[in-house]
Design a protein around this motif. Structure first.
Motif, mmCIF file in Angstrom:
data_model
loop_
_atom_site.group_PDB
_atom_site.id
_atom_site.type_symbol
_atom_site.label_atom_id
_atom_site.label_comp_id
_atom_site.label_asym_id
_atom_site.label_seq_id
_atom_site.Cartn_x
_atom_site.Cartn_y
_atom_site.Cartn_z
ATOM 1 N N LEU A 1 0.822 -1.203 0.000
ATOM 2 C CA LEU A 1 0.000 0.000 0.000
ATOM 3 C C LEU A 1 0.855 1.253 0.000
ATOM 4 O O LEU A 1 1.931 1.298 0.586
ATOM 5 C CB LEU A 1 -0.913 0.011 1.227
ATOM 6 N N SER A 2 0.328 2.287 -0.658
ATOM 7 C CA SER A 2 1.011 3.572 -0.687
ATOM 8 C C SER A 2 0.792 4.308 0.628
ATOM 9 O O SER A 2 -0.265 4.202 1.250
ATOM 10 C CB SER A 2 0.473 4.405 -1.857
ATOM 11 N N SER A 3 1.779 5.088 1.027
ATOM 12 C CA SER A 3 1.637 5.871 2.259
ATOM 13 C C SER A 3 0.672 7.037 2.066
ATOM 14 O O SER A 3 0.309 7.707 3.026
ATOM 15 C CB SER A 3 3.008 6.415 2.693
ATOM 16 N N LYS A 4 0.237 7.284 0.812
ATOM 17 C CA LYS A 4 -0.660 8.397 0.524
ATOM 18 C C LYS A 4 -2.134 8.021 0.590
ATOM 19 O O LYS A 4 -2.992 8.871 0.397
ATOM 20 C CB LYS A 4 -0.343 8.973 -0.863
ATOM 21 N N ILE A 5 -2.452 6.761 0.837
ATOM 22 C CA ILE A 5 -3.847 6.358 0.822
ATOM 23 C C ILE A 5 -4.593 6.981 2.000
ATOM 24 O O ILE A 5 -4.021 7.245 3.056
ATOM 25 C CB ILE A 5 -4.001 4.823 0.849
ATOM 26 N N SER B 1 1.060 6.405 6.992
ATOM 27 C CA SER B 1 0.024 7.061 6.190
ATOM 28 C C SER B 1 -0.910 7.889 7.076
ATOM 29 O O SER B 1 -0.861 7.801 8.300
ATOM 30 C CB SER B 1 -0.788 6.026 5.414
ATOM 31 N N LYS B 2 -1.755 8.686 6.424
ATOM 32 C CA LYS B 2 -2.710 9.539 7.141
ATOM 33 C C LYS B 2 -4.126 9.072 6.836
ATOM 34 O O LYS B 2 -4.915 9.759 6.195
ATOM 35 C CB LYS B 2 -2.506 10.995 6.749
ATOM 36 N N ILE B 3 -4.429 7.873 7.313
ATOM 37 C CA ILE B 3 -5.706 7.224 7.027
ATOM 38 C C ILE B 3 -6.860 8.024 7.629
ATOM 39 O O ILE B 3 -6.798 8.501 8.753
ATOM 40 C CB ILE B 3 -5.706 5.792 7.598
ATOM 41 N N LEU C 1 -6.048 10.931 12.492
ATOM 42 C CA LEU C 1 -6.922 11.683 11.588
ATOM 43 C C LEU C 1 -8.154 10.893 11.158
ATOM 44 O O LEU C 1 -8.925 11.353 10.320
ATOM 45 C CB LEU C 1 -6.133 12.123 10.340
ATOM 46 N N ILE C 2 -8.359 9.724 11.727
ATOM 47 C CA ILE C 2 -9.471 8.862 11.317
ATOM 48 C C ILE C 2 -10.817 9.529 11.594
ATOM 49 O O ILE C 2 -11.059 10.065 12.669
ATOM 50 C CB ILE C 2 -9.395 7.497 12.027
ATOM 51 N N LYS C 3 -11.694 9.481 10.570
ATOM 52 C CA LYS C 3 -13.049 10.022 10.686
ATOM 53 C C LYS C 3 -14.105 8.927 10.707
ATOM 54 O O LYS C 3 -15.207 9.130 11.213
ATOM 55 C CB LYS C 3 -13.334 10.970 9.507
ATOM 56 N N VAL C 4 -13.783 7.767 10.111
ATOM 57 C CA VAL C 4 -14.757 6.679 9.992
ATOM 58 C C VAL C 4 -14.132 5.366 10.455
ATOM 59 O O VAL C 4 -13.076 4.958 9.955
ATOM 60 C CB VAL C 4 -15.237 6.524 8.534
ATOM 61 N N LEU C 5 -14.794 4.711 11.410
ATOM 62 C CA LEU C 5 -14.444 3.347 11.815
ATOM 63 C C LEU C 5 -15.715 2.511 11.701
ATOM 64 O O LEU C 5 -16.651 2.674 12.483
ATOM 65 C CB LEU C 5 -13.925 3.308 13.261
#
Length: 391
Positions: A218-222, A241-243, A267-271
């Motif tokens: 996986l890319s670190s930009k995802i 990454s900044k998931i 930075l997670i908004k959705v779990l």
């Protein structure tokens, strides 16, 4: 006679009789498929029947898709090995084979004809497993949490999102799987071939990624990940990454490190843990300040950590059919909470055990939907009643 894929166009024309085409029935679909794949006088060999049915399921009763795929297979040897290759690799065939070019073009035109605000909503279906039917209310709340739904002075965010969904359905890009008793869409999905278009777009745009045992590079930009089948080593592989969003589908087991690692992604908004084998929420979940959507529906979670009271941006909390029996008093701090569902199902689909609520729930001034809770004192009932009267 005029034809259009967008119902909105039809609604603008007065005094017309509208005939809405339905997908072909399985029998008619199989008949059309056989004519294209084997010729008008031929029938499907016994050894290819199951593969033919599997391929037809991807066509979803769409005549254009059936004709295109049947034409592709008419040039293949009538052996199971080659047909299985087509089934497994239909996505790449869809991009390059001349027989599928017209079908590809039609579906792409549907996507490119969308206004900008609907594109993200459609691309979100690439975040789900193939052929997945999603509850429309759940989808709408996820769109809101992702920031796809603009603020409106006239309507609630849920009403705006529902209009977006109806628009996608009217454009024949999203299929209704089940309606509710009021005639509104209850479950929806996208056609399997449309799903292939969406996957290519999400990959090109970096919109979202799905990961399983075979896809861990996986890319670190995802920004969004959909974990399917296995959660082993997934978070460790993207620790830089900044998931923003994490959803689980068809997970067989959860490694011990998953939940402790998850709370490091600030930075997670959705779990979305619905139907997953998680058994607890770590205390550190309260540090996910940006979290707007949290679902532990149909999981083994039995206690909400007290730190949940720190989730000041949380708008959706779904505890349905979990093992949670009591809400912590800290829940009253969630001033932005709009949707709180908490109950278990009893026998024959009836409501079972309700969740006990603490005093002070009336402070949740943005709450729009609350069910199924147990308020066993007059004070609790009064605080709720005053809240609803105030709204």
């Amino acid at each position: 006679m005029l034809t259009a894929r967008n119902k909105g166009i039809v609604d603008l024309i007065p005094f017309v009789n509208v005939h809405r085409l339905q997908p072909l029935s399985p029998d008619k679909a199989f008949e059309l498929f056989c004519r294209k794949a084997f010729g008008p006088q031929e029938c499907c060999p016994l050894e290819l029947e199951k593969l033919s049915c599997d391929i037809l399921r991807k066509c979803g009763g769409l005549p254009l898709a059936i004709v295109a795929v049947g034409g592709l297979l008419s040039n293949k040897n009538k052996v199971a090995f080659e047909w299985k290759q087509v089934l497994d690799d239909l996505g790449s065939q869809f991009r390059s084979d001349s027989h599928l070019k017209d079908c590809n073009k039609v579906l792409l035109e549907g996507y490119h004809g969308l206004p900008h605000h609907l594109r993200s909503c459609l691309l979100y279906f690439g975040f789900l497993p193939e052929s997945y039917s999603i509850n429309c209310a759940r989808l709408i709340r996820l769109w809101i949490a992702e920031g796809f739904v603009p603020h409106s002075k006239r309507l609630t965010s849920e009403q705006v999102a529902e209009e977006f969904l109806i628009d996608l359905i009217n454009r024949s890009l999203v299929q209704v799987v089940e309606m509710d008793f009021l005639g509104r869409p209850r479950y929806c999905r996208v056609h399997d071939l449309m799903y292939e278009i969406i996957l290519r777009k999400t990959e090109y745009l970096g919109f979202s990624h799905f990961v399983n045992r075979e896809h861990l590079n996986l890319s670190s930009k995802i920004r969004r990940i959909s974990i399917q089948g296995s959660a082993d080593s997934v978070l460790e592989s993207i620790k830089d990454s900044k998931i923003r969003s994490v959803s689980l589908f068809n997970i067989d087991r959860m490694p011990n490190s998953f939940m402790t690692t998850l709370v490091d992604f600030k930075l997670i908004k959705v779990l979305d843990f619905e139907d997953s084998p998680i058994e607890y929420l770590p205390e550190g979940v309260g540090n996910l300040f940006h979290l707007q959507y949290l679902s532990v529906k149909n999981t083994k979670v039995n206690v909400l950590p007290k730190s949940i009271g720190k989730l000041l941006n949380l708008e959706t909390l779904n505890l349905k059919q979990s093992h949670v029996s009591m809400l912590p008093i800290e829940i009253k701090n969630l001033k932005k909470l709009r949707y709180l569902a908490a109950y278990s199902l009893g026998e024959h689909g009836t409501y079972g055990r309700a969740v006990k609520i603490p005093k002070g729930l009336g402070s949740l001034i943005d709450l729009l939907k609350l069910f199924f809770v147990e308020a066993n004192t007059y004070e609790k009932v009064r605080s709720l009643a005053e809240k609803w009267k105030w709204k």
